[in-house]
Motif scaffolding. Structure first.
Motif, PDB file in Angstrom:
ATOM      1  N   SER A 173       8.887 -14.341  18.854  1.00 64.53           N
ATOM      2  CA  SER A 173      10.297 -14.550  18.483  1.00 64.53           C
ATOM      3  C   SER A 173      11.096 -15.068  19.672  1.00 64.53           C
ATOM      4  O   SER A 173      11.903 -15.994  19.539  1.00 64.53           O
ATOM      5  CB  SER A 173      10.922 -13.248  17.971  1.00 64.53           C
ATOM      6  N   THR A 174      10.853 -14.473  20.832  1.00 68.52           N
ATOM      7  CA  THR A 174      11.539 -14.913  22.053  1.00 68.52           C
ATOM      8  C   THR A 174      11.172 -16.347  22.393  1.00 68.52           C
ATOM      9  O   THR A 174      12.043 -17.172  22.719  1.00 68.52           O
ATOM     10  CB  THR A 174      11.189 -13.977  23.227  1.00 68.52           C
TER      11      THR A 174
ATOM     12  N   ASN B  65       7.507  -9.780  18.842  1.00 69.94           N
ATOM     13  CA  ASN B  65       8.665  -9.888  19.737  1.00 69.94           C
ATOM     14  C   ASN B  65       8.499 -11.028  20.733  1.00 69.94           C
ATOM     15  O   ASN B  65       9.438 -11.778  20.996  1.00 69.94           O
ATOM     16  CB  ASN B  65       8.906  -8.567  20.468  1.00 69.94           C
TER      17      ASN B  65
ATOM     18  N   ILE C 143       3.950  -5.425  16.829  1.00 67.80           N
ATOM     19  CA  ILE C 143       5.343  -5.614  17.243  1.00 67.80           C
ATOM     20  C   ILE C 143       5.456  -6.351  18.579  1.00 67.80           C
ATOM     21  O   ILE C 143       6.330  -7.198  18.752  1.00 67.80           O
ATOM     22  CB  ILE C 143       6.122  -4.274  17.258  1.00 67.80           C
TER      23      ILE C 143
END
Length: 162
Positions: free
Chosen positions: A153-154, A150, A146
């Motif tokens: 994705s950012t 994350n 995760i």
């Protein structure tokens, strides 16, 4: 008469001691486990996010030199840039935790109860070995990947905003 010999022999002894001990010490120090050696591995991450109600398909590719390619296939947008050393260090720190591998046998189960979920796929190639994991919105929260997802994705969102 002993004193003159001691004055001459002591510096000579120290000189030879340094001459022979330092190379051995330096060689041994070079073979110790060095975390920065882990950072020198060559790797490529391919990250894809797809699905959702709008049917998006975005891809991010980053390599160990910090070259980033971000693509939004729906918008037909492609961005290439160099990431910051801070971002590169963040990725490397996460990859070190995973020993630069994604275990294919740890693929999270995709839930059929998530019709409009996003699907996240990570492909990692590091020094010739390859690994792939796929998770969706429901299984992501239980995934050990995760933090990497994350972060990627950012980075993908930031790159495509420009």
């Amino acid at each position: 008469m002993e004193a003159p010999f001691k004055k001459i022999l002591t510096p000579i002894f120290v000189f030879f001691a340094i001459l022979f001990i330092m190379p051995v010490y330096c060689t041994a120090a070079g073979t110790s486990s060095n975390p920065s050696a882990e950072k020198q591995k060559k790797w490529v991450i391919e990250y894809t996010i797809s699905g959702g109600f709008a049917g998006i398909r975005r891809q991010l590719t980053i390599n160990s030199s910090g070259h980033l390619t971000a693509t939004d296939q729906k918008l037909r947008k492609n961005i290439e840039q160099q990431i910051s050393q801070k971002q590169l260090a963040e990725i490397v720190n996460i990859l070190v935790q995973y020993n630069f591998s994604l275990r294919n046998d740890s693929i999270s189960k995709l839930s059929n109860r998530c019709a409009d979920c996003f699907v996240y796929t990570l492909n990692l190639t590091a020094d010739g070995s390859k690994g792939k994991i796929t998770v969706n919105d429901l299984s992501l929260k239980d995934s050990k990947y995760i933090a990497l997802i994350n972060l990627l994705s950012t980075m993908l969102d930031q790159a495509l905003k420009h």
